[in-house]
Design a protein around this motif. Structure first.
Motif, PDB file in Angstrom:
ATOM      1  N   HIS A 240       0.655  -1.213  -0.121  1.00  0.00           N
ATOM      2  CA  HIS A 240      -0.201   0.087  -0.119  1.00  0.00           C
ATOM      3  C   HIS A 240       0.989   1.505  -0.055  1.00  0.00           C
ATOM      4  O   HIS A 240       1.846   1.415   0.868  1.00  0.00           O
ATOM      5  N   ALA A 241       0.613   2.188  -0.954  1.00  0.00           N
ATOM      6  CA  ALA A 241       1.200   3.460  -0.813  1.00  0.00           C
ATOM      7  C   ALA A 241       0.883   4.141   0.466  1.00  0.00           C
ATOM      8  O   ALA A 241      -0.064   3.890   1.027  1.00  0.00           O
ATOM      9  N   ASP A 242       1.956   4.981   0.998  1.00  0.00           N
ATOM     10  CA  ASP A 242       1.649   5.636   2.109  1.00  0.00           C
ATOM     11  C   ASP A 242       2.375   6.870   1.741  1.00  0.00           C
ATOM     12  O   ASP A 242       3.508   6.968   1.699  1.00  0.00           O
ATOM     13  N   VAL A 243       1.748   8.073   2.256  1.00  0.00           N
ATOM     14  CA  VAL A 243       2.208   9.377   2.039  1.00  0.00           C
ATOM     15  C   VAL A 243       3.440   9.665   2.907  1.00  0.00           C
ATOM     16  O   VAL A 243       4.477  10.461   2.695  1.00  0.00           O
ATOM     17  N   TYR A 244       3.082   8.924   4.131  1.00  0.00           N
ATOM     18  CA  TYR A 244       4.136   9.206   5.393  1.00  0.00           C
ATOM     19  C   TYR A 244       5.394   8.536   4.959  1.00  0.00           C
ATOM     20  O   TYR A 244       6.545   9.039   5.549  1.00  0.00           O
ATOM     21  N   ASP A 245       5.509   7.515   4.131  1.00  0.00           N
ATOM     22  CA  ASP A 245       6.793   6.960   3.584  1.00  0.00           C
ATOM     23  C   ASP A 245       7.407   7.907   2.808  1.00  0.00           C
ATOM     24  O   ASP A 245       8.641   8.238   3.006  1.00  0.00           O
ATOM     25  N   VAL A 246       6.642   8.955   2.200  1.00  0.00           N
ATOM     26  CA  VAL A 246       7.300   9.829   1.010  1.00  0.00           C
ATOM     27  C   VAL A 246       7.987  10.843   2.178  1.00  0.00           C
ATOM     28  O   VAL A 246       8.784  11.552   1.920  1.00  0.00           O
ATOM     29  N   VAL A 247       7.340  11.382   3.331  1.00  0.00           N
ATOM     30  CA  VAL A 247       7.682  12.103   4.203  1.00  0.00           C
ATOM     31  C   VAL A 247       9.069  11.736   4.639  1.00  0.00           C
ATOM     32  O   VAL A 247       9.995  12.497   4.793  1.00  0.00           O
ATOM     33  N   PHE A 248       9.130  10.611   4.975  1.00  0.00           N
ATOM     34  CA  PHE A 248      10.280  10.155   5.858  1.00  0.00           C
ATOM     35  C   PHE A 248      11.409  10.034   4.793  1.00  0.00           C
ATOM     36  O   PHE A 248      12.480  10.083   5.340  1.00  0.00           O
ATOM     37  N   ASP A 249      10.928   9.589   3.514  1.00  0.00           N
ATOM     38  CA  ASP A 249      11.991   9.609   2.616  1.00  0.00           C
ATOM     39  C   ASP A 249      12.706  10.838   2.354  1.00  0.00           C
ATOM     40  O   ASP A 249      13.791  11.078   2.195  1.00  0.00           O
ATOM     41  N   THR A 250      11.722  12.089   2.321  1.00  0.00           N
ATOM     42  CA  THR A 250      12.448  13.331   2.247  1.00  0.00           C
ATOM     43  C   THR A 250      13.094  13.837   3.288  1.00  0.00           C
ATOM     44  O   THR A 250      14.072  14.314   3.025  1.00  0.00           O
ATOM     45  N   ILE A 251      12.779  13.433   4.647  1.00  0.00           N
ATOM     46  CA  ILE A 251      13.475  13.875   5.492  1.00  0.00           C
ATOM     47  C   ILE A 251      14.797  13.122   5.408  1.00  0.00           C
ATOM     48  O   ILE A 251      16.016  13.758   5.807  1.00  0.00           O
ATOM     49  N   GLY A 252      14.912  11.864   5.124  1.00  0.00           N
ATOM     50  CA  GLY A 252      16.194  11.302   4.948  1.00  0.00           C
ATOM     51  C   GLY A 252      17.187  11.807   3.813  1.00  0.00           C
ATOM     52  O   GLY A 252      18.410  12.151   3.984  1.00  0.00           O
ATOM     53  N   CYS A 253      16.448  12.114   2.834  1.00  0.00           N
ATOM     54  CA  CYS A 253      17.065  12.658   1.628  1.00  0.00           C
ATOM     55  C   CYS A 253      17.726  14.275   2.237  1.00  0.00           C
ATOM     56  O   CYS A 253      18.832  14.906   1.851  1.00  0.00           O
ATOM     57  N   LEU A 254      16.836  14.930   3.116  1.00  0.00           N
ATOM     58  CA  LEU A 254      17.412  16.275   3.715  1.00  0.00           C
ATOM     59  C   LEU A 254      18.632  16.160   4.605  1.00  0.00           C
ATOM     60  O   LEU A 254      19.522  16.965   4.617  1.00  0.00           O
ATOM     61  N   LEU A 255      18.411  15.220   5.208  1.00  0.00           N
ATOM     62  CA  LEU A 255      19.554  14.833   6.303  1.00  0.00           C
ATOM     63  C   LEU A 255      20.799  14.463   5.415  1.00  0.00           C
ATOM     64  O   LEU A 255      21.935  14.797   5.845  1.00  0.00           O
ATOM     65  N   ALA A 256      20.714  13.747   4.348  1.00  0.00           N
ATOM     66  CA  ALA A 256      21.608  13.298   3.329  1.00  0.00           C
ATOM     67  C   ALA A 256      22.553  14.786   2.816  1.00  0.00           C
ATOM     68  O   ALA A 256      23.683  14.863   2.539  1.00  0.00           O
ATOM     69  N   LEU A 257      21.298  15.605   2.492  1.00  0.00           N
ATOM     70  CA  LEU A 257      21.896  16.907   1.902  1.00  0.00           C
ATOM     71  C   LEU A 257      23.103  17.540   2.759  1.00  0.00           C
ATOM     72  O   LEU A 257      23.878  18.076   2.620  1.00  0.00           O
ATOM     73  N   GLY A 258      22.557  17.822   4.270  1.00  0.00           N
ATOM     74  CA  GLY A 258      23.352  18.491   5.285  1.00  0.00           C
ATOM     75  C   GLY A 258      24.571  17.459   5.359  1.00  0.00           C
ATOM     76  O   GLY A 258      25.872  18.240   5.508  1.00  0.00           O
ATOM     77  N   VAL A 259      24.671  16.377   5.305  1.00  0.00           N
ATOM     78  CA  VAL A 259      26.088  15.739   5.351  1.00  0.00           C
ATOM     79  C   VAL A 259      26.833  15.829   4.296  1.00  0.00           C
ATOM     80  O   VAL A 259      28.173  16.132   4.409  1.00  0.00           O
ATOM     81  N   LEU A 260      26.262  15.796   3.089  1.00  0.00           N
ATOM     82  CA  LEU A 260      26.892  15.998   1.941  1.00  0.00           C
ATOM     83  C   LEU A 260      27.527  17.450   1.692  1.00  0.00           C
ATOM     84  O   LEU A 260      28.842  17.691   1.134  1.00  0.00           O
ATOM     85  N   LYS A 261      26.809  18.423   2.254  1.00  0.00           N
ATOM     86  CA  LYS A 261      27.388  19.768   2.430  1.00  0.00           C
ATOM     87  C   LYS A 261      28.514  19.730   3.315  1.00  0.00           C
ATOM     88  O   LYS A 261      29.478  20.636   3.201  1.00  0.00           O
ATOM     89  N   ILE A 262      28.656  18.857   4.124  1.00  0.00           N
ATOM     90  CA  ILE A 262      29.723  19.055   5.238  1.00  0.00           C
ATOM     91  C   ILE A 262      31.024  18.151   4.536  1.00  0.00           C
ATOM     92  O   ILE A 262      32.208  18.461   4.775  1.00  0.00           O
ATOM     93  N   ILE A 263      30.752  16.932   3.753  1.00  0.00           N
ATOM     94  CA  ILE A 263      31.553  15.958   3.341  1.00  0.00           C
ATOM     95  C   ILE A 263      32.345  16.373   2.011  1.00  0.00           C
ATOM     96  O   ILE A 263      33.584  16.453   1.935  1.00  0.00           O
ATOM     97  N   ILE A 264      31.645  17.088   0.975  1.00  0.00           N
ATOM     98  CA  ILE A 264      31.850  17.338  -0.310  1.00  0.00           C
ATOM     99  C   ILE A 264      32.863  18.641  -0.103  1.00  0.00           C
ATOM    100  O   ILE A 264      32.305  19.675   0.328  1.00  0.00           O
ATOM    101  N   PRO A 265      33.873  18.684  -0.781  1.00  0.00           N
ATOM    102  CA  PRO A 265      34.826  19.941  -0.564  1.00  0.00           C
ATOM    103  C   PRO A 265      34.460  20.779  -1.477  1.00  0.00           C
ATOM    104  O   PRO A 265      33.839  20.430  -2.710  1.00  0.00           O
ATOM    105  N   LYS A 266      34.756  22.106  -1.505  1.00  0.00           N
ATOM    106  CA  LYS A 266      34.357  23.319  -2.215  1.00  0.00           C
ATOM    107  C   LYS A 266      35.514  23.205  -3.215  1.00  0.00           C
ATOM    108  O   LYS A 266      36.550  23.039  -3.202  1.00  0.00           O
ATOM    109  N   LYS A 267      35.033  23.319  -4.654  1.00  0.00           N
ATOM    110  CA  LYS A 267      35.961  23.213  -5.894  1.00  0.00           C
ATOM    111  C   LYS A 267      35.696  24.631  -6.304  1.00  0.00           C
ATOM    112  O   LYS A 267      34.961  25.534  -6.343  1.00  0.00           O
TER     113      LYS A 267
END
Length: 131
Positions: free
Chosen positions: A104-131
């Protein structure tokens, strides 16, 4: 030269990122698209939303790292973020569209997918060197 040893390690072994993305994509598709009866209903499934956050956050993180290492230019993290969310939305659409999966599709799954993606963005901003 990047001073982040983790990033340097992955830069020298980019095949690890490609392999990890492929494996995580397959595992994610199996976990989300196999019929529900395939998995016994045990305690681990009560953490479904945390699982969505972790899986899609990790997938987005790996994709962002892979893109940053394999491309010479700057990585647009918002595109990486949108790819992560799109992957989650496509899975929910498939769950809704394929009733034989007994999922069953669940909108809350998408909400938590989005939160996970946002957290990953934060980590990427820290890890990826400025070019």
């Amino acid at each position: 030269m990047n001073s982040n040893p983790f990033y340097s390690f992955l830069s020298d072994r980019s095949y690890l990122l490609t392999s990890a993305i492929a494996i995580l994509t397959i595992v994610t598709l199996l976990l989300t698209l196999l019929p529900a009866e395939t998995f016994s209903q045990n305690e681990i499934w009560s953490y479904d939303k945390v699982g969505h956050l972790l899986i899609f956050g990790t997938w987005t993180l790996l994709l962002g790292l892979n893109h940053s290492i394999s491309r010479a230019g700057n990585t647009n993290l918002w595109i990486i973020f949108l790819l992560g969310i799109s992957f989650g939305i496509i899975i929910e659409i498939l769950q809704y569209s394929l009733p034989s999966l007994n999922r069953h599709a669940d909108v809350y799954d998408v909400v938590f997918d989005t939160i996970g993606c946002l957290l990953a963005l934060g980590v990427l901003k820290i890890i990826i060197p400025k070019k």
